[in-house]
Design a protein around this motif. Structure first.
Motif, PDB file in Angstrom:
ATOM      1  N   ILE A  10      -3.588  11.169   3.638  1.00 56.89           N
ATOM      2  CA  ILE A  10      -3.547  12.174   2.578  1.00 56.89           C
ATOM      3  C   ILE A  10      -4.431  13.363   2.950  1.00 56.89           C
ATOM      4  CG2 ILE A  10      -4.267  12.676   0.195  1.00 56.89           C
ATOM      5  CD1 ILE A  10      -3.329   9.823  -0.542  1.00 56.89           C
ATOM      6  N   ALA A  23       3.727   9.192  -6.080  1.00 57.58           N
ATOM      7  CA  ALA A  23       2.933   9.588  -7.246  1.00 57.58           C
ATOM      8  C   ALA A  23       3.818  10.257  -8.293  1.00 57.58           C
ATOM      9  CB  ALA A  23       1.803  10.525  -6.820  1.00 57.58           C
ATOM     10  N   THR A  64      -1.682  14.045  -6.209  1.00 58.32           N
ATOM     11  CA  THR A  64      -2.189  13.338  -5.034  1.00 58.32           C
ATOM     12  C   THR A  64      -3.417  14.026  -4.451  1.00 58.32           C
ATOM     13  OG1 THR A  64       0.005  12.490  -4.516  1.00 58.32           O
ATOM     14  CG2 THR A  64      -1.585  12.558  -2.704  1.00 58.32           C
ATOM     15  N   ALA A  67       2.567   9.679   0.111  1.00 58.70           N
ATOM     16  CA  ALA A  67       2.022   9.314  -1.202  1.00 58.70           C
ATOM     17  C   ALA A  67       2.435  10.263  -2.328  1.00 58.70           C
ATOM     18  CB  ALA A  67       0.494   9.221  -1.118  1.00 58.70           C
ATOM     19  N   PRO A  68       2.520  11.590  -2.094  1.00 59.95           N
ATOM     20  CA  PRO A  68       2.869  12.478  -3.207  1.00 59.95           C
ATOM     21  C   PRO A  68       4.202  12.168  -3.872  1.00 59.95           C
ATOM     22  CG  PRO A  68       1.944  13.749  -1.402  1.00 59.95           C
ATOM     23  CD  PRO A  68       2.153  12.361  -0.887  1.00 59.95           C
ATOM     24  N   ALA A  99      -3.279   7.977  -6.107  1.00 58.97           N
ATOM     25  CA  ALA A  99      -2.033   8.170  -5.371  1.00 58.97           C
ATOM     26  C   ALA A  99      -1.866   7.092  -4.310  1.00 58.97           C
ATOM     27  CB  ALA A  99      -2.007   9.556  -4.729  1.00 58.97           C
ATOM     28  N   PRO A 120      -6.580  11.316  -4.926  1.00 55.94           N
ATOM     29  CA  PRO A 120      -6.085  10.562  -3.770  1.00 55.94           C
ATOM     30  C   PRO A 120      -6.177   9.046  -3.926  1.00 55.94           C
ATOM     31  CG  PRO A 120      -8.137  11.714  -3.243  1.00 55.94           C
ATOM     32  CD  PRO A 120      -7.672  12.244  -4.552  1.00 55.94           C
TER      33      PRO A 120
END
Length: 341
Positions: free
Chosen positions: A280, A51, A253, A47-48, A260, A257
């Motif tokens: 996450i 993002a 993130t 996810a980061p 993200a 969260p």
């Protein structure tokens, strides 16, 4: 397999009028295309990176970043070496092996301060909760995986017999069922598999036991951003901007969260929002340590790098010339000021 729906940032953020279109096109021409390879297919743990794209952090550094999937460390290395990707999410053992084989890939950040190697068992099965229980354990693993060698080195460091570890060849897709059905008392997987395994164990009427080597004394950096040394020499500003934007994506993130998770679910077909959130939280434990709280996201210690390189050479082994620790990394591309979690 999850498939990418879209990984490129819309360049005309906030521009809604037709008159603004030429300006958006001009801005697009000024962005430098960059490809970043993940270490696997896109999952919640990634996810980061999405993002950083969706929040415009890469664009603010003048970069138009495309994220591509891979099927493991070897494929990431191939993508970087061939120029298919300029940057990749590599791990320290993989970089050591690549350099020994003559490929000049270097790490410029460490995002997983802790290695994700984990041994999973069930409360009514192997019930592994202490390092001494690994000795003599039958462990479901895969042919060709370096993880048993890492576990063996970890055992040796703690005065246990690495040769007592019995490896049962179980392909990754079959490991969860092998554990839940009692075919093997324990399996090895990256700790990111914990949310799914925990849910499956609960449905089977038992509890999952997670033994994360890094929480029990293993000092070994894992994944971070890597690139060819020649590319870094020729494009230092790109590397600096890429790392800064990526670390902003990580901070975003960890702080947001839910948002993200929305970003990666928007870009990747088949991901479950709740599973993304769970992953996450797992990578938060890998990424945020006391060192990171003090020095910033992506930071690493030369001393721990040296320890990690020596561990890989001694326990995993290399084909070719073992690299010196100093050739594995460069720290000059880390953000200044540091981006604290």
């Amino acid at each position: 397999m999850s498939m990418l729906k879209g990984t490129r940032l819309a360049l005309a953020l906030g521009l809604s009028t037709l008159a603004a279109a030429p300006m958006a096109a001009e801005a697009a021409d000024e962005l430098k295309p960059v490809v970043f390879s993940l270490d696997f297919i896109p999952l919640g743990r990634h996810a980061p990176w999405y993002a950083a794209v969706e929040e415009g952090f890469f664009a603010e550094e003048g970069l138009d970043v495309t994220i591509i999937p891979s099927q493991g460390t070897a494929q990431v290395m191939q993508a970087i070496a061939s120029g298919t990707a300029q940057f990749g999410f590599v791990d320290l053992p993989g970089v050591v092996l690549a350099q020994a084989g003559g490929t000049d890939i270097e790490m410029i950040s460490v995002n997983y301060q802790k290695s994700p190697y984990a041994i999973f068992s069930l409360a009514n099965g192997g019930d592994v909760q202490d390092i001494a229980q690994i000795e003599g354990l039958s462990l479901g693993s895969g042919a060709g995986s370096i993880t048993p060698k890492v576990i063996g080195g970890f055992m040796s460091q703690n005065g246990l017999s690495a040769s007592s570890l019995e490896i049962v060849n179980v392909a990754p897709p079959a490991r969860a069922s092998a554990l839940l059905s009692g075919q093997v008392p324990a399996i090895e997987f990256f700790v990111m598999a914990k949310p799914g395994l925990e849910k499956a164990a609960k449905e089977a009427g038992t509890e999952l036991r997670t033994f994360l080597l890094a929480d029990n004394g293993l000092e070994l950096y894992s994944n971070g951003i890597g690139a060819l040394g020649s590319y870094l020499d020729e494009n230092p500003d790109v590397a600096e901007g890429f790392v800064r934007a990526a670390m902003r994506g990580w901070k975003f993130t960890l702080d947001n969260p839910e948002k993200a998770a929305d970003h990666i679910v928007k870009n990747v077909d088949g991901l479950d929002h709740d599973v993304v959130l769970a992953e996450i939280e797992v990578v938060r434990n890998l990424a945020v340590t006391d060192d990171v709280k003090e020095h910033g996201l992506g930071w690493f210690s030369p001393e721990k790098m040296k320890t990690g390189v020596e561990f890989v050479i001694d326990n995993v082994g290399v084909d070719g010339t073992a690299p010196e620790a100093g050739s594995i990394y460069r720290s000059e591309f880390l953000p200044e000021p540091a981006i604290l979690p």
